[in-house]
Design a protein around this motif. Structure first.
Motif, PDB file in Angstrom:
ATOM      1  N   THR A  94       0.963   3.962  -3.077  1.00 22.74           N
ATOM      2  CA  THR A  94       0.722   5.390  -2.866  1.00 22.74           C
ATOM      3  C   THR A  94       1.866   6.231  -3.431  1.00 22.74           C
ATOM      4  O   THR A  94       1.637   7.225  -4.125  1.00 22.74           O
ATOM      5  CB  THR A  94       0.543   5.680  -1.367  1.00 22.74           C
TER       6      THR A  94
ATOM      7  N   ALA B 266       0.831  -1.201   0.000  1.00 19.23           N
ATOM      8  CA  ALA B 266       0.000   0.000   0.000  1.00 19.23           C
ATOM      9  C   ALA B 266       0.871   1.258   0.000  1.00 19.23           C
ATOM     10  O   ALA B 266       0.561   2.235  -0.693  1.00 19.23           O
ATOM     11  CB  ALA B 266      -0.934  -0.001   1.208  1.00 19.23           C
TER      12      ALA B 266
ATOM     13  N   LEU C  41       1.771   8.936  -6.630  1.00 21.39           N
ATOM     14  CA  LEU C  41       2.249  10.310  -6.510  1.00 21.39           C
ATOM     15  C   LEU C  41       3.321  10.618  -7.550  1.00 21.39           C
ATOM     16  O   LEU C  41       3.282  11.672  -8.203  1.00 21.39           O
ATOM     17  CB  LEU C  41       2.793  10.559  -5.101  1.00 21.39           C
TER      18      LEU C  41
END
Length: 81
Positions: free
Chosen positions: A31, A27, A35
């Motif tokens: 993420t 996770a 980004l």
């Protein structure tokens, strides 16, 4: 104290503790990759292949999440047999 008990917070979880630990780290990687992809695609001349970078962590998240979802049902089924 071994790594499994430190990772999961209790002792004796075995594979389930490792899968949860991996799921959390996948996770984080997902993420960060989203980004980075967002920033890369906002450039003047974006490189389009970068948009596929988050797919690997997403697939790993799906596999570990599916395992954790099915685990309680499989253990109940094993207990009945």
């Amino acid at each position: 104290m071994d790594i499994t008990s430190r990772v999961s917070g209790n002792s004796g979880t075995g594979t389930s503790g490792w899968i949860r630990w991996l799921h959390r780290w996948f996770a984080v990687f997902f993420t960060v990759s989203v980004l980075i992809t967002t920033i890369a695609l906002m450039q003047a001349e974006p490189v389009l292949w970068v948009s596929y970078v988050p797919l690997l962590p997403l697939a790993l998240l799906f596999l570990t999440g599916a395992y954790m979802f099915v685990l309680p049902y499989a253990s109940r089924r094993r207990a009945r047999s």
